[in-house]
Write an enzyme that holds these catalytic residues in place. Structure first.
Site, mmCIF file in Angstrom:
data_model
loop_
_atom_site.group_PDB
_atom_site.id
_atom_site.type_symbol
_atom_site.label_atom_id
_atom_site.label_comp_id
_atom_site.label_asym_id
_atom_site.label_seq_id
_atom_site.Cartn_x
_atom_site.Cartn_y
_atom_site.Cartn_z
ATOM 1 N N LYS A 49 0.507 3.835 -2.782
ATOM 2 C CA LYS A 49 -0.446 4.957 -2.779
ATOM 3 C C LYS A 49 0.223 6.296 -2.484
ATOM 4 C CE LYS A 49 -4.251 2.085 -1.002
ATOM 5 N NZ LYS A 49 -3.596 1.084 -0.157
ATOM 6 N N SER B 99 -5.584 4.053 4.444
ATOM 7 C CA SER B 99 -5.045 3.303 3.299
ATOM 8 C C SER B 99 -6.154 2.819 2.376
ATOM 9 C CB SER B 99 -4.197 2.118 3.781
ATOM 10 O OG SER B 99 -3.356 1.644 2.755
ATOM 11 N N SER C 260 0.797 -1.232 0.000
ATOM 12 C CA SER C 260 0.000 0.000 0.000
ATOM 13 C C SER C 260 0.828 1.280 0.000
ATOM 14 C CB SER C 260 -0.945 0.012 1.207
ATOM 15 O OG SER C 260 -2.053 -0.821 0.970
ATOM 16 N N LYS D 118 3.366 6.220 5.860
ATOM 17 C CA LYS D 118 2.506 5.271 5.172
ATOM 18 C C LYS D 118 2.964 3.846 5.457
ATOM 19 C CE LYS D 118 -0.963 4.335 2.520
ATOM 20 N NZ LYS D 118 -1.122 3.084 3.304
#
Length: 406
Positions: free
Chosen positions: A93, A150, A90, A257
């Site tokens: 992103k 997320s 993820s 993140k």
């Protein structure tokens, strides 16, 4: 024949990644299944991070790659396999959000622009905020949901709003990666979910994630979202919980993140700030969530314990005392730093660092605004560590009838 062994090793790593992805088909299926909405979205809370002040960095949990950098300068403070290509999950992103924010900066988009959810976006599984087809939200709400929860569905909706399709947006992602010098990166999705049959995995390195993270961290709105522990979505019907546990457990953590799927392992690009020092740690391929966050926390703690920031000059700030101007329409002019001079120094060497401001006590008019009048120099034991010009803050005309002759 060393070059042949290197090529074989690189092929073996790629084959291992793809093989792991294929071997975890059940994980892909589970990740893509749309679950029943819960009151809170985000990763589960398990464990925490060690207290700050850890000593030398000694990894206890195995991982694929790790990196610690000074967020402001990019200086590498620790690295292991930093150019190994690995699925970022993820953390893909981050590029989706960067492209969106750069378009906002360039006035091609606004954070208040309305984004409409497509049928395709509504069917994306994994981490999500359960967007329904036709549902509309301001761009800022969707970007916040990507950074906090997320949200894969939000990432697809944003990508489609910007480029018309996810395929077209992936092309933008790869173009931007190339422009940033991210030579270890290839994107195949906007969200980082495990690849389906016939698809290829997104691949990045810890070094490229640090490059991307530093670019993304330049946007204050992103860092506000990234450090938010919990936030409501859809008018409070859904509570988003930050997937990055460090924002709740590590002093000074403010981003950035996380990523996970079975073949990739647990991963994080973590940012934290203390006493003016801003660090970024990247962990790839940890086998456990706790291990991932613990290793990132230890890296950050080691960095804060071992380094300090010296702000020798700040762009546009006065340097030294005002300079006397002989035969000037005004008696003095300020000297300003032409740029930032900020150094990250090992604490053990800080006492040896010397900052010298070299400006004259007097100038003769006329003086032009922006004229170089001196410099700030940072040295350590006679070695130059950095310098920046000092420039005049304003024009000073001459009062002498022959002042303009010289």
């Amino acid at each position: 024949m060393r070059w042949m062994r290197t090529i074989v090793a690189a092929v073996a790593v790629t084959a291992t990644v793809v093989g792991l992805v294929n071997a975890r088909a059940w994980a892909r299926s589970r990740a893509r299944t749309v679950a029943k909405p819960a009151a809170t979205v985000g990763e589960d809370e398990t464990g925490g991070a060690p207290a700050a002040g850890s000593s030398a960095f000694h990894p206890e949990a195995p991982y694929t790659a790790a990196l610690l950098v000074d967020r402001d300068t990019g200086r590498v403070l620790f690295a292991k396999n930093e150019h190994l290509r690995w699925p970022p999950a993820s953390m893909t992103k981050m590029m989706t959000v960067l492209i969106a924010m750069e378009q906002v900066r360039d006035h091609q988009l606004a954070l208040d622009d309305v984004v409409t959810t497509s049928r395709w976006a509504s069917k994306i599984g994994g981490s999500q905020v359960y967007l329904a087809e036709g549902e509309q939200f301001p761009l800022r709400d969707l970007l916040a949901s990507i950074m906090i929860a997320s949200a894969n569905d939000a990432a697809v909706a944003v990508a489609e709003r910007i480029a018309g399709s996810t395929d077209a947006f992936v092309a933008l992602m790869n173009e931007r990666a190339k422009a940033l010098g991210m030579s270890d990166t290839e994107f195949h999705s906007v969200h980082g979910l495990p690849p389906g049959p016939g698809q290829l995995p997104d691949l990045m390195s810890a070094a490229d994630l640090a490059t991307l993270g530093r670019a993304l961290a330049a946007f204050p709105e992103v860092m506000e979202w990234a450090k938010t522990s919990e936030a409501p979505f859809r008018g409070g019907q859904l509570q988003m919980r930050n997937t990055n546990h460090l924002v709740r457990t590590f002093s000074g953590a403010d981003g950035l993140k996380t990523g996970f799927y079975n073949a990739a392992g647990f991963e994080v690009t973590a940012t934290a700030s203390r006493d003016g020092l801003r660090l970024m740690a990247v962990i790839l391929g940890a086998p456990t969530k706790n291990g991932c966050f613990n290793e990132a926390a230890k890296l950050l703690s080691t960095g804060f314990a071992g380094y300090k920031v010296i702000d020798a000059a700040k762009a546009g700030a006065p340097v030294g005392t005002p300079i006397t101007v002989r035969s000037g329409a005004t008696p003095q002019v300020a000297g300003l730093a032409a740029g930032d001079l900020r150094l990250t120094i090992p604490r053990a060497e800080a006492a040896q660092v010397k900052v010298d401001v070299k400006v004259p006590s007097e100038l003769t008019a006329p003086v032009k605004k922006g004229q170089v009048v001196g410099e700030v120099v940072v040295t350590r034991g006679g070695e130059s560590l950095g310098r920046v010009d000092v420039v005049a803050a304003a024009d000073v005309a001459s009062t002498s009838w022959f002042g303009g002759w010289f």
